[in-house]
Design an enzyme around this catalytic site. Structure first.
Site, short mmCIF file in Angstrom:
data_model
loop_
_atom_site.label_atom_id
_atom_site.label_comp_id
_atom_site.label_asym_id
_atom_site.label_seq_id
_atom_site.Cartn_x
_atom_site.Cartn_y
_atom_site.Cartn_z
N GLU A 111 -6.64 18.11 -9.66
CA GLU A 111 -7.81 18.10 -8.79
C GLU A 111 -7.43 18.14 -7.31
O GLU A 111 -6.40 17.64 -6.91
CB GLU A 111 -8.64 16.84 -9.07
CG GLU A 111 -9.22 16.85 -10.47
CD GLU A 111 -10.19 15.73 -10.73
OE1 GLU A 111 -11.26 16.00 -11.27
OE2 GLU A 111 -9.90 14.58 -10.39
N GLY A 187 -0.71 12.04 -8.27
CA GLY A 187 0.75 12.08 -8.27
C GLY A 187 1.40 11.40 -7.09
O GLY A 187 0.75 10.98 -6.14
N GLU A 188 2.71 11.26 -7.20
CA GLU A 188 3.51 10.63 -6.13
C GLU A 188 4.34 11.74 -5.46
O GLU A 188 5.32 12.23 -6.04
CB GLU A 188 4.41 9.56 -6.75
CG GLU A 188 5.46 8.99 -5.82
CD GLU A 188 4.92 8.54 -4.46
OE1 GLU A 188 3.94 7.79 -4.39
OE2 GLU A 188 5.50 8.98 -3.44
N SER A 219 1.26 10.73 1.62
CA SER A 219 1.08 9.33 1.27
C SER A 219 2.01 8.96 0.12
O SER A 219 2.12 9.70 -0.86
CB SER A 219 -0.38 9.10 0.84
OG SER A 219 -0.56 7.75 0.47
N SER A 241 0.71 3.45 0.86
CA SER A 241 -0.29 2.73 0.08
C SER A 241 0.20 1.30 -0.07
O SER A 241 1.01 1.01 -0.94
CB SER A 241 -0.45 3.39 -1.29
OG SER A 241 -0.97 4.68 -1.12
N LEU A 242 -0.27 0.44 0.78
CA LEU A 242 0.30 -0.92 0.85
C LEU A 242 -0.39 -1.88 -0.13
O LEU A 242 0.23 -2.39 -1.04
CB LEU A 242 0.20 -1.42 2.29
CG LEU A 242 0.98 -2.70 2.58
CD1 LEU A 242 2.47 -2.50 2.36
CD2 LEU A 242 0.70 -3.18 3.99
N HIS A 243 -1.65 -2.17 0.12
CA HIS A 243 -2.53 -2.89 -0.80
C HIS A 243 -2.24 -4.37 -1.02
O HIS A 243 -3.05 -5.08 -1.61
CB HIS A 243 -2.60 -2.21 -2.17
CG HIS A 243 -2.93 -0.75 -2.10
ND1 HIS A 243 -3.91 -0.25 -1.30
CD2 HIS A 243 -2.36 0.32 -2.71
CE1 HIS A 243 -3.96 1.06 -1.43
NE2 HIS A 243 -3.03 1.45 -2.26
N ASN A 318 -12.90 2.00 -5.26
CA ASN A 318 -13.79 2.93 -5.98
C ASN A 318 -13.64 2.70 -7.48
O ASN A 318 -12.55 2.89 -8.03
CB ASN A 318 -13.42 4.37 -5.65
CG ASN A 318 -13.73 4.70 -4.21
OD1 ASN A 318 -14.85 4.53 -3.75
ND2 ASN A 318 -12.72 5.15 -3.48
N CYS A 361 -11.07 8.23 -3.47
CA CYS A 361 -9.68 7.79 -3.63
C CYS A 361 -9.48 7.13 -4.98
O CYS A 361 -10.23 6.23 -5.35
CB CYS A 361 -9.32 6.72 -2.62
SG CYS A 361 -9.33 7.24 -0.94
N1 SAH Z 1 0.96 8.20 -5.02
C1 SAH Z 1 0.63 8.35 -3.61
C2 SAH Z 1 -0.44 9.38 -3.38
C3 SAH Z 1 -1.80 9.01 -3.90
S1 SAH Z 1 -2.78 8.56 -2.55
C4 SAH Z 1 0.25 7.02 -3.04
O1 SAH Z 1 0.07 6.08 -3.82
O2 SAH Z 1 0.17 6.89 -1.84
C5 SAH Z 1 -4.21 7.92 -3.25
C6 SAH Z 1 -4.67 6.71 -2.46
O3 SAH Z 1 -5.86 6.18 -3.05
C7 SAH Z 1 -3.63 5.63 -2.50
O4 SAH Z 1 -3.62 4.92 -1.31
C8 SAH Z 1 -4.17 4.78 -3.61
O5 SAH Z 1 -3.59 3.51 -3.58
C9 SAH Z 1 -5.64 4.81 -3.34
N2 SAH Z 1 -6.44 4.43 -4.50
C10 SAH Z 1 -6.09 4.56 -5.79
N3 SAH Z 1 -7.07 4.13 -6.61
C11 SAH Z 1 -8.08 3.74 -5.81
C12 SAH Z 1 -9.37 3.23 -6.08
N4 SAH Z 1 -9.81 3.07 -7.31
N5 SAH Z 1 -10.16 2.94 -5.02
C13 SAH Z 1 -9.73 3.14 -3.78
N6 SAH Z 1 -8.51 3.64 -3.46
C14 SAH Z 1 -7.68 3.91 -4.48
#
Ligand code: SAH
Length: 386
Positions: A111, A187-188, A219, A241-243, A318, A361
């Site tokens: 996608e 993907g990464e 990212s 993508s820290l979180h 999301n 996302c």
């Molecule tokens: N693998 C890479 C590229 C994907 S980026 C990475 O992790 O950075 C996709 C972004 O959306 C990342 O920051 C991911 O953590 C975030 N994401 C994934 N699932 C999500 C969700 N359900 N709600 C909001 N953000 C989300």
């Protein structure tokens, strides 16, 4: 009735359909021209002409390539096509977000999402892999096993598809809807760095698609040892993508943290080539109710980012079917953002876009599954010979 395996016919049936040149990098185009028998110098010149026709003018037929000799045009159209991957699905959200599902091959679907009003005018979020190996617990793509890496050409093709629909060709840089690219789809990207780097070369080529490297963001969930190489090879903007602000929680949410912990990750971020106040690192932080959204964590985040030129994207979680989390309350997100703002960080709350079409996302996922070699053999035998 006697049934026999007709191996000659199988070989014919398996002979590849004409390949598309759309999305190919300049070096790959040159190699194709050499394979047609052109001398290296001539091949280089033809490749440059093709690049301009395909990636600046967006042509889908060889006939219009007026500066290419007629016999070569004929040879090209006998050998190649210029079409994009088939679009298996295309949806437009109420808010203007668009999502394409591209079929790169049988059962290989990925996608891409166009988000208006992000970046200069609008951003395309591209996938670098079909499926993912990372298993971040809040991410829908993480529930889909890795099918395979996308090729550089397949990554670029996602941009061609979007430009076909949004801006047309040639696309005037001052007046386009698609101005930014983010590698934030499936993907990464740092597990597919060779192809991502080659794709960025093609996307940023001023004689082709011409989206500058500063408008391209890659990212990563934190493949620390590849971060410097990303900068050196692509000069792209970096997003992380820290979180989570401590290893215990991050180990749980973003399991790659068990391999490369926060200390190692931040050492790599600080060393990212070219970072500075005009080239900040974007940190993505998904807001999960009761999990990572306390004010204490907002303050920890400020401490963690000290000295790093940063902006922080707070992403309201999301949901997706079966997801184990809830999105933080709006007040909580605003209070969290306020702590970051007070500390001097730009920290926009990313309004969820395209939720109604599962284009936001972390909601991307396709039905593609990796097939075993045995399954592929079985399918090849079951396929009609013609
Ligand atoms: N693998 C890479 C590229 C994907 S980026 C990475 O992790 O950075 C996709 C972004 O959306 C990342 O920051 C991911 O953590 C975030 N994401 C994934 N699932 C999500 C969700 N359900 N709600 C909001 N953000 C989300």
């Amino acid at each position: 009735m006697k049934t026999e395996l007709d191996l000659t016919r199988r070989a014919d049936a398996a002979s590849p359909a004409p390949r598309s040149l759309a999305g190919m990098s300049l070096p790959a185009l040159k190699a194709e021209m050499e394979a047609l028998g052109l001398e290296p110098k001539k091949a280089g010149m033809r490749a440059k002409q093709l690049r301009r026709w395909i990636h600046h003018f967006g042509v889908q037929e060889f006939g219009g390539m007026t500066d290419v000799a007629k016999d070569l045009r004929e040879q090209l159209s006998d050998t190649f096509i210029l079409t994009r991957p088939e679009i298996a699905d295309h949806q437009v959200s109420r808010d203007g977000t668009q999502k394409w599902l591209s079929r790169f091959g049988p059962g290989i679907e990925g996608e891409s999402v166009y988000i208006p009003d992000v970046g200069k005018a609008g951003a395309l979020c591209v996938s670098s892999q079909v499926g993912c190996t990372l298993n971040c617990t809040f991410c829908h793509t993480g529930t889909q096993k890795l099918v395979r890496n996308l090729t550089a050409q397949e990554i670029v093709a996602q941009v061609l598809t979007a430009r076909d629909a949004l801006d047309g060709w040639p696309s005037d840089e001052e007046d386009r809807r698609l101005t930014n690219i983010v590698f934030m789809g499936m993907g990464e990207p740092l597990y597919n760095l060779d192809n991502v780097a080659e794709a960025i070369d093609t996307i940023s080529d001023g004689d082709g698609i011409a989206i500058g490297r500063r408008r391209i963001t890659v990212s990563t969930a934190g493949v620390a040892p590849k971060i410097a190489e990303l900068g050196e090879r692509t000069n792209a903007m970096l997003a992380i993508s820290l979180h989570a602000t401590n290893d215990d929680l991050r180990n749980e949410l973003v399991p790659i943290n068990r391999k490369y912990n926060l200390k190692e990750l931040f050492a790599a971020i600080r060393a990212y080539p070219g970072i500075g106040n005009s080239r900040r690192v974007t940190f993505e932080y998904v807001m999960l109710k009761g999990v990572n959204d306390s004010l204490a964590e907002a303050r920890d985040l400020v401490r963690l980012l000290r000295g790093v030129p940063a902006k922080i994207n707070l992403i309201p979680f999301n949901p997706w079917p079966g997801s184990p989390y809830e999105c933080s309350d709006w007040d909580t997100i605003e209070e969290f953002a306020e702590v970051l703002n007070q500390a001097g960080y730009a920290s926009p709350i990313r309004t969820p876009r395209g939720r109604d079409i599962l284009a936001a996302c972390g909601q991307l996922r396709s039905e593609s599954v990796k097939k075993s070699a045995a399954e592929k053999r079985r399918e090849a035998l079951d396929a009609p010979a013609e």
